[in-house]
Design a protein around this motif. Structure first.
Motif, short mmCIF file in Angstrom:
data_model
loop_
_atom_site.label_atom_id
_atom_site.label_comp_id
_atom_site.label_asym_id
_atom_site.label_seq_id
_atom_site.Cartn_x
_atom_site.Cartn_y
_atom_site.Cartn_z
N VAL A 12 37.53 -18.59 48.70
CA VAL A 12 37.21 -17.89 47.45
C VAL A 12 38.12 -18.35 46.31
N VAL A 13 39.42 -18.39 46.57
CA VAL A 13 40.36 -18.78 45.51
C VAL A 13 40.27 -20.29 45.25
N ARG A 14 40.16 -21.08 46.31
CA ARG A 14 40.00 -22.53 46.13
C ARG A 14 38.81 -22.85 45.25
N ARG A 15 37.68 -22.22 45.53
CA ARG A 15 36.46 -22.50 44.75
C ARG A 15 36.60 -22.05 43.29
N ALA A 16 37.34 -20.97 43.07
CA ALA A 16 37.53 -20.49 41.69
C ALA A 16 38.31 -21.51 40.87
N PHE A 17 39.37 -22.08 41.46
CA PHE A 17 40.13 -23.11 40.75
C PHE A 17 39.31 -24.39 40.61
N ASP A 18 38.58 -24.75 41.66
CA ASP A 18 37.75 -25.95 41.63
C ASP A 18 36.68 -25.86 40.54
N GLY A 21 37.72 -27.15 37.29
CA GLY A 21 38.12 -28.55 37.21
C GLY A 21 39.45 -28.90 37.81
N HIS A 22 40.12 -27.95 38.47
CA HIS A 22 41.41 -28.23 39.08
C HIS A 22 41.22 -28.96 40.42
N ASP A 23 42.23 -29.71 40.80
CA ASP A 23 42.24 -30.41 42.09
C ASP A 23 42.78 -29.41 43.12
N ALA A 24 41.90 -28.57 43.62
CA ALA A 24 42.30 -27.43 44.45
C ALA A 24 42.01 -27.68 45.92
N THR A 213 39.74 -11.69 49.52
CA THR A 213 40.04 -11.78 48.09
C THR A 213 38.72 -11.67 47.34
N TYR A 214 38.66 -10.77 46.39
CA TYR A 214 37.42 -10.55 45.66
C TYR A 214 37.25 -11.59 44.56
N PRO A 215 35.99 -11.98 44.28
CA PRO A 215 35.75 -13.09 43.34
C PRO A 215 36.25 -12.83 41.93
N GLY A 216 36.27 -11.56 41.48
CA GLY A 216 36.77 -11.28 40.14
C GLY A 216 38.24 -11.60 39.99
N ILE A 217 39.04 -11.21 41.01
CA ILE A 217 40.47 -11.51 40.99
C ILE A 217 40.67 -13.03 41.10
N ALA A 222 42.34 -18.26 38.57
CA ALA A 222 42.04 -19.62 38.13
C ALA A 222 42.11 -19.75 36.62
N GLU A 223 41.56 -18.77 35.93
CA GLU A 223 41.54 -18.84 34.46
C GLU A 223 42.94 -18.63 33.88
N GLN A 224 43.64 -17.59 34.34
CA GLN A 224 44.91 -17.23 33.71
C GLN A 224 46.06 -18.07 34.24
N TRP A 225 46.20 -18.19 35.55
CA TRP A 225 47.30 -18.98 36.10
C TRP A 225 47.06 -20.47 35.90
N GLY A 226 45.82 -20.91 36.11
CA GLY A 226 45.51 -22.31 35.86
C GLY A 226 45.67 -22.66 34.40
#
Length: 235
Positions: A12-18, A21-24, A213-217, A222-226
């Motif tokens: 879930v978190v990997r896909r959110a960063f991916d 456009g991040h290399d996750a 891990t829920y998709p909203g978090i 990904a948006e804020q930390w990335g």
């Protein structure tokens, strides 16, 4: 940014960063649920020195570290052996003395604290580790321990669920709530649905439901930390 998501099988978190456009990459001792080729099966600690920009450790083994489990350290009278025990220890559990069980419980505490400590002190500029609030014995075992930076709820980010999630942050900002939902009244059927993580019946897959891990978090991470990492890299 090069992002490592440790202790995650869901992706879930990997896909959110991916998706941004991040290399996750994700890593866990178990294979990825989605069969992704961007998942590494192994110990996350073996990857910490590989020049990552951001480390997010989502579900490190925490049962022996959190306040809710502290009572079992010195009074391990539960019928079933701990999930983290070795196969041999599980077979022998019923016939072990209290002192022998205590030795196992404290070894598991040491192992859990060592994993947290290695991730928390990784040679990476930006680190986020999810974990419940710890008891004092765990804190004593963690190098450079700091209190969790914040505790959030999925419904702060548009996910209809209750699951208090604490983040230990180094080099990263607190997550800002996105789409806050209105929690349902206690005792209603909707409230029960929102509480399904806490109401999960014992079973082999209970740990997966409780560590979700829920998709909203994930999207907020990904948006804020990335975004924070990208901004720092551009300065």
């Amino acid at each position: 940014m090069r992002v490592l998501v440790g202790c995650e099988t869901s992706g879930v978190v990997r896909r959110a960063f991916d998706a941004l456009g991040h290399d996750a990459w994700s890593c866990d001792l178990l294979p990825a649920d989605d069969g992704s080729n961007r998942h590494i099966v192994g110990d996350v600690r073996d990857l910490l020195g590989d020049d990552w920009d951001l480390l997010a450790v989502m579900h490190p083994p925490c049962t022996r570290l959190c306040n809710s489990g502290v009572r079992w350290l010195n009074d391990p009278v539960q019928k079933n052996p701990p999930d983290e025990a070795s196969p041999a220890e599980k077979l022998a559990w019923a016939g072990l003395s209290i002192d022998e069980r205590r030795v196992i419980m404290h070894r598991l505490l040491d192992e859990g604290a060592a994993l947290f400590s290695d991730c928390w002190n990784a040679p990476i500029a930006r680190v986020a580790v999810e974990n419940p609030v710890m008891h004092r014995y765990a804190k004593e075992r963690i190098r450079n321990y700091q209190q969790p930076a914040q505790t959030v709820q999925p419904w702060w980010f548009g996910d209809p669920a209750f699951k208090a999630t604490s983040f230990y942050l180094r080099g990263l900002p607190k997550l800002a709530a996105a789409t806050r939902l209105t929690p349902p009244a206690s005792g209603t059927e909707e409230h029960k649905q929102w509480s399904k993580v806490h109401r999960a019946t014992p079973g082999p897959d209970r740990w997966k439901l409780r560590s979700v891990t829920y998709p909203g978090i994930a999207a907020a991470m990904a948006e804020q930390w990335g975004g924070h990492a990208m901004q720092e890299a551009a300065e």
